[in-house]
Design an enzyme around this catalytic site. Sequence first.
Site, mmCIF file in Angstrom:
data_model
loop_
_atom_site.group_PDB
_atom_site.id
_atom_site.type_symbol
_atom_site.label_atom_id
_atom_site.label_comp_id
_atom_site.label_asym_id
_atom_site.label_seq_id
_atom_site.Cartn_x
_atom_site.Cartn_y
_atom_site.Cartn_z
ATOM 1 N N LYS A 19 0.867 -1.187 0.000
ATOM 2 C CA LYS A 19 0.000 0.000 0.000
ATOM 3 C C LYS A 19 0.899 1.232 0.000
ATOM 4 O O LYS A 19 2.068 1.150 0.351
ATOM 5 C CB LYS A 19 -0.852 0.010 1.268
ATOM 6 C CG LYS A 19 -1.742 -1.199 1.426
ATOM 7 C CD LYS A 19 -3.185 -0.776 1.597
ATOM 8 C CE LYS A 19 -4.056 -1.946 1.962
ATOM 9 N NZ LYS A 19 -4.207 -2.096 3.403
ATOM 10 N N HIS A 34 1.473 6.689 2.910
ATOM 11 C CA HIS A 34 0.730 7.917 2.677
ATOM 12 C C HIS A 34 0.965 8.938 3.788
ATOM 13 O O HIS A 34 1.617 8.667 4.787
ATOM 14 C CB HIS A 34 -0.752 7.645 2.445
ATOM 15 C CG HIS A 34 -1.429 6.983 3.605
ATOM 16 N ND1 HIS A 34 -1.653 7.633 4.783
ATOM 17 C CD2 HIS A 34 -1.925 5.729 3.748
ATOM 18 C CE1 HIS A 34 -2.271 6.818 5.613
ATOM 19 N NE2 HIS A 34 -2.437 5.651 5.012
ATOM 20 N N HIS A 56 0.646 8.175 7.456
ATOM 21 C CA HIS A 56 1.748 7.492 8.150
ATOM 22 C C HIS A 56 2.846 8.462 8.556
ATOM 23 O O HIS A 56 3.675 8.150 9.406
ATOM 24 C CB HIS A 56 2.360 6.414 7.248
ATOM 25 C CG HIS A 56 1.517 5.192 7.142
ATOM 26 N ND1 HIS A 56 1.072 4.704 5.946
ATOM 27 C CD2 HIS A 56 1.025 4.367 8.088
ATOM 28 C CE1 HIS A 56 0.346 3.620 6.163
ATOM 29 N NE2 HIS A 56 0.299 3.397 7.452
#
Length: 565
Positions: free
Chosen positions: A126, A129, A132
């Site tokens: 993933k 982003h 985070h």
Amino acid sequence: MNREIEIVAGLLEKQDIGLAKEEILANIEIPPERAMGDYAFPCFKLAKTMRKSPVAIAGDLAQSLTVPMPFHKVEAAGPYVNFFVDRSYRVRNLLQAVLEKDAYGSADMGRGQTVIVEFSSTNIAKPFHIGHLRSTVIGNALRNIYKKLGFKTIAINHLGDYGTQFGMMIAAYKKWGDMDTIRRDPIPAMLDLYVRYNKEAEADPAYKEEARYWFKELEEGNPEAVQLWQTFKDLSLKEFSRVYDLLGIQFDSWNGESFYSDKMDAVIQKLEEKNLLELSDGARIVDLKDENMPPALIQKSDGSTLYITRDLAAAIYRKNTYDFDKNLYVVGAPQALHFQQLFAVLRKMGHAWADDCEHIPFGHIGMEEGAMSTRHGKVIFLEEVLHKAIDKTAEIIDARNPSLQDKETVAQQVGIGAVIFQELFNNRIKDYTFQWDRTLSFEGETGPYVQYTHARACSILARAEGAEIPEDVTPLTENEEAYRLIQAMDEYPDAILDAMQKNEPYLLTRQILEIAKQFNKFYNTTPILRAEGKARAAYLSLVDACRVILKDGLSVLGIEAPQKM
Ligand code: ARG
């Protein structure tokens, strides 16, 4: 909080004047003239309760008080009690502490204690982003703060590299995947697969079934499943490492969820032994009604494990491996219940050290550009944000200082520093929206402002003949701006301590900002390089000490301090 005001309030509190410390603090004044002391306490309000005139009260208080260093005198003047600081003593002490000893603000209070700071904990396959970013930056600052106070720290990246979503990834890859496409641009390609699979699964439950099947295969070691999973993981970590490099962040351990895949049987066995497991629709749960929480789901009916099962194994492993005194999880506020459940189950298992585990939550970060959700594929990549910050900073530098050497490095240090500073500017739990202009500005309450102040101090020193602690410090005690700066610098160690005790790096950010502001006030009112003799020597020494603290403070927050910008 000004340490001297604290001392004054503490002294008065002990005099039984019927006011709480907070009230006393609110009443203390800074007299308009130094001849009247550094701090004054007006006694008007006490007249009623003490049934004496304010003048008499002030006289009595001044008589019965003895003041500790850095105070040297207390006197009544009419209805006021005036406190006088021995400014020379204080200034000399501070300059020596900063310039003659190493590591001002450090302490060894943490000696012999180990703190685990788990942060970042990105999810494989993933995007890394912007959400985070918070965990990454807050966690790194906390780790540095604990380190500075003498704790042994273990920084753990608890990677999200396991769970049903990997069943989904494997199933999706087997349907539509192409390794060349993935290798070319791994995260977006994997994200596409994930998003597409989710969409299909919403319409057709058979997809969910298939994902579960593949996760089960992965847990049981099916070589095809394991190999695909490993490839996804390797490719993701390679992508993530670019971001960690940009941020200058390192971990001591990358043990994520998959690391515990072979350690969960033991946990389940322990739970069985303690009679904690119950059956519910074929799944095994730990009931937490007595704690007013929903049950913790430990094992699904098909035998596969869950997020919390891996967290149980992880906590126990950490205790056995590191014998931590504190185990901190820097994870967003939406996971609060998960951590409460985790700690509750650990306690039920008889692990008293569950009380040393703590969830360090933080609020939501929004982007001016709009919302994000991984499941629907609308997401802002952190790497893009960081590069945008660097590029925009490069433009600003080009406009302000086109001849600057090594512009690219500086743009990187300042652009990244701006983002980190912004992240650490408010208390963690506050939601905020990332704003480009506010973050990158060289003026205002920003990282570039503090970095620029540091560079300004460096440039003054570069134009001088060197700075040494002067014999005579009176130029610093008599110059109000200089003395205010000294006060702010003197509060630096307390700010670090406070930040540690509350696990709130912003308390340090604010202190560094305050020091930078006071420095600039001093700089704007005092011609430093045009001063002569003992004034010049004293000012330069102050500039040097301020430079040291700003650099140190920024580095604790995880921000670099270029000498020129
Ligand atoms: N990977 C998770 C996420 O991105 C965070 C992991 C938090 N740590 C933990 N020990 N559960 O939401």
